[in-house]
Design an enzyme around this catalytic site. Structure first.
Site, PDB file in Angstrom:
ATOM      1  N   GLU A 122     -18.279 -10.859 -23.454  1.00 13.79           N
ATOM      2  CA  GLU A 122     -18.852 -10.556 -22.138  1.00 13.79           C
ATOM      3  C   GLU A 122     -17.872  -9.802 -21.235  1.00 13.79           C
ATOM      4  OE1 GLU A 122     -20.749 -13.954 -20.346  1.00 13.79           O
ATOM      5  OE2 GLU A 122     -22.211 -14.128 -21.966  1.00 13.79           O
ATOM      6  N   GLU A 222     -25.005 -16.470 -28.407  1.00 16.43           N
ATOM      7  CA  GLU A 222     -25.181 -17.589 -27.478  1.00 16.43           C
ATOM      8  C   GLU A 222     -26.613 -17.607 -26.985  1.00 16.43           C
ATOM      9  OE1 GLU A 222     -22.548 -17.933 -24.117  1.00 16.43           O
ATOM     10  OE2 GLU A 222     -20.791 -17.276 -25.269  1.00 16.43           O
TER      11      GLU A 222
END
Length: 289
Positions: A122, A222
């Site tokens: 991220e 995720e």
């Protein structure tokens, strides 16, 4: 005729129900902030393999932090667990320690325990680096492991919003696989609309990837639904909704994508996505789909 990669050919040869990785994210820290010992890694891996789905695949966030690979790899080998390895890219000194830890683990234990390697997590969503700088680090790690004879895929993990941003196409080109973090809850989706929001995120990323680098696989690195925490738009955290999200999303996704559920344990966080409580018991049923 489109040519299939060796990895795709291998997956095609495996029975359909066994063709995709399915596992959990596990942090190197315990919920109280202490680092896991090797015995605690063994215990965590045993707990996941004892769930109805018999999960033996795990995603790790880092390589050097808390001596992650030095402790988790021997625990994984002893329990028959395989690892999606994480390498943090911020900052340069940390990145070097991560590479050194990965290199050391490969020298000591070989590569059979590795599923793939994710460089960064991220970073683009948090705007901590440029696409060009991140791509360079992906090439760097791939070059290091290839020189050691490791043929595993090397990619990056980020949000769907980062992957569909045209400014980040260099990272798609640099990656062997595209790791997607998808959370309908954080998008403010109701539990009733969560499944559609999840698959819409995957479709959007796949469309972009197929335009930039056709044939590369999108993995779900995720996803999950919190058992407790604040309300996000129409997203309500509860054990009931977490169970519903599992039934609606996990049971379908296990048959269609490589997926790593979030998260093994985080009972002090808010929102909390943990599926195992402080006593080691499952908070909701991770049924074998």
């Amino acid at each position: 005729m489109k040519l299939f990669s060796a990895a795709a050919a291998l997956l095609a040869a495996v029975p359909f129900t066994q063709a995709y990785w399915k596992g959990f994210n596990i942090a190197a820290e315990n919920p109280d902030g202490s680092c896991k010992t090797q015995a605690q890694w063994v215990s965590a891996f045993h707990k996941l393999s004892s769930l109805p789905g018999h999960f033996t695949s795990v995603r790790l966030y880092a390589s050097s932090d808390c001596n992650t690979l030095a402790l988790a790899v021997p625990a994984a080998i002893s329990t028959g667990t395989q690892l999606l390895v994480g390498v943090w890219t911020q900052d340069d000194g940390h990145f070097k320690r991560e590479k050194d830890a990965l290199e050391s683990a490969i020298k000591k234990y070989g590569q059979d325990w590795i599923i793939a390697i994710s460089v960064g997590s991220e970073d683009l969503y948090r705007k901590e680096t440029s696409a060009g700088a991140l791509a360079t680090k992906i090439y760097d790690v791939r070059g290091m492991v290839r020189a050691m004879g490791v043929k595993k895929d090397v990619g990056h993990v980020d949000t769907w919003t980062a992957w569909v941003d045209g400014a980040n196409t260099e990272v798609i080109k640099a990656s062997d696989f595209i790791g997607l973090d998808a959370y309908p809850y954080f998008e403010g989706s109701s539990i009733e609309g969560a499944s559609n929001a999840f698959w819409s995120a995957i479709d959007r990323v796949r469309n972009v990837v197929n335009q930039v680098s056709p044939g590369k696989w999108v993995w779900v690195t995720e996803t999950g639904w919190p058992v407790s925490g604040p309300k996000y738009g129409n997203g309500v955290a509860s054990i009931k909704n977490a169970q519903t999200f599992w039934k609606q999303v996990a049971c379908a996704a296990f048959k269609q994508v490589h997926i790593f559920w979030y998260v093994h344990q985080d009972y002090q966080a808010s929102p909390s996505f943990g599926v195992i409580d402080r006593n080691g018991n499952a908070i909701y049923d991770q049924q074998n789909c």
